[in-house]
Enzyme design. Structure first.
Site, PDB file in Angstrom:
ATOM      1  N   THR A 130      32.118  34.779 -22.269  1.00 41.45           N
ATOM      2  CA  THR A 130      31.285  34.414 -23.393  1.00 41.45           C
ATOM      3  C   THR A 130      30.544  35.603 -23.947  1.00 41.45           C
ATOM      4  OG1 THR A 130      30.896  32.177 -22.651  1.00 41.45           O
ATOM      5  CG2 THR A 130      29.321  33.033 -24.188  1.00 41.45           C
TER       6      THR A 130
ATOM      7  N   ALA B 202      35.418  41.435 -28.705  1.00 44.50           N
ATOM      8  CA  ALA B 202      36.690  40.804 -28.314  1.00 44.50           C
ATOM      9  C   ALA B 202      37.783  41.837 -28.056  1.00 44.50           C
ATOM     10  CB  ALA B 202      37.139  39.815 -29.384  1.00 44.50           C
TER      11      ALA B 202
ATOM     12  N   CYS C 221      36.152  43.423 -24.326  1.00 43.03           N
ATOM     13  CA  CYS C 221      35.820  42.560 -23.186  1.00 43.03           C
ATOM     14  C   CYS C 221      36.932  41.537 -22.944  1.00 43.03           C
ATOM     15  CB  CYS C 221      34.503  41.839 -23.445  1.00 43.03           C
ATOM     16  SG  CYS C 221      34.045  40.687 -22.138  1.00 43.03           S
TER      17      CYS C 221
ATOM     18  N   THR D 192      36.100  37.775 -23.641  1.00 42.44           N
ATOM     19  CA  THR D 192      35.677  37.417 -24.994  1.00 42.44           C
ATOM     20  C   THR D 192      36.908  37.390 -25.888  1.00 42.44           C
ATOM     21  OG1 THR D 192      33.551  38.524 -24.660  1.00 42.44           O
ATOM     22  CG2 THR D 192      34.208  38.123 -26.935  1.00 42.44           C
TER      23      THR D 192
END
Length: 180
Positions: free
Chosen positions: A6, A164, A167, A170
């Protein structure tokens, strides 16, 4: 196994506040869901909230936070006071203390991070993020804030796209809400 992942970010700019989150839910080494919704409008759309951590814990915290906001008899919405009250309860209550999540709450004037350790943080800049990709999104947002042409929503979206790319917890399925 544990849930990981997240990235949630909140940005204020030009009288608008945007909160955005990615949609990935990871369990161990497996992506279970790519389109989860991790942000919510509270108090008739006047407050935005996002979470990182256990979904069931986050729902409990959203409800508790909304109760704290609505507890004022004068009807004034004071998210700072509600955040401090929630943080006190979260830290001292034997059941709430076990909840594993972090929250961002924002209205048209404030952005706050609330943690289970009793922290309530209001950032110096009008940017804050949480979660596994939070540092990446935060760094990107600080850079994007220098471009005065970008809106709060633009910065939140672009910053999550950067997170994104870096990570693994993500993704780029971004849900974004904005209030003014």
């Amino acid at each position: 196994m544990s849930f990981k992942g997240t990235t949630v970010i909140a940005i204020r700019r030009g009288g608008k506040t945007a909160v955005a989150a990615d949609g990935q839910v990871t369990f161990g080494y497996t992506v279970l869901k790519s389109n989860a919704v991790k942000i919510r409008k509270l108090v008739n759309g006047r407050i935005l909230a996002g979470f990182a951590g256990s979904t069931s814990d986050a729902i409990t915290l959203f409800e508790k936070f909304e109760e704290k906001v609505k507890a004022r008899e004068d009807g004034i919405i004071d998210i700072k006071r509600a955040a401090v009250e929630l943080a006190k309860d979260w830290r001292s209550d034997k059941i709430l203390h076990k909840l594993e999540a972090m929250m961002l709450v924002a209205d048209s004037e404030n952005i706050l991070l609330i943690s289970g350790t009793g922290d309530v943080v209001e950032p110096e800049e009008d940017v804050i993020s949480i979660g596994s990709g939070g540092n990446y999104a935060y760094s990107a947002a600080l850079a994007y804030m220098e471009n005065k042409k970008l809106s709060a929503a633009d910065i939140a979206f672009k910053s999550l796209k950067v997170a994104a790319k870096v990570c693994i917890y993500t993704n780029s399925n971004i849900v974004l809400e904005e209030i003014s």
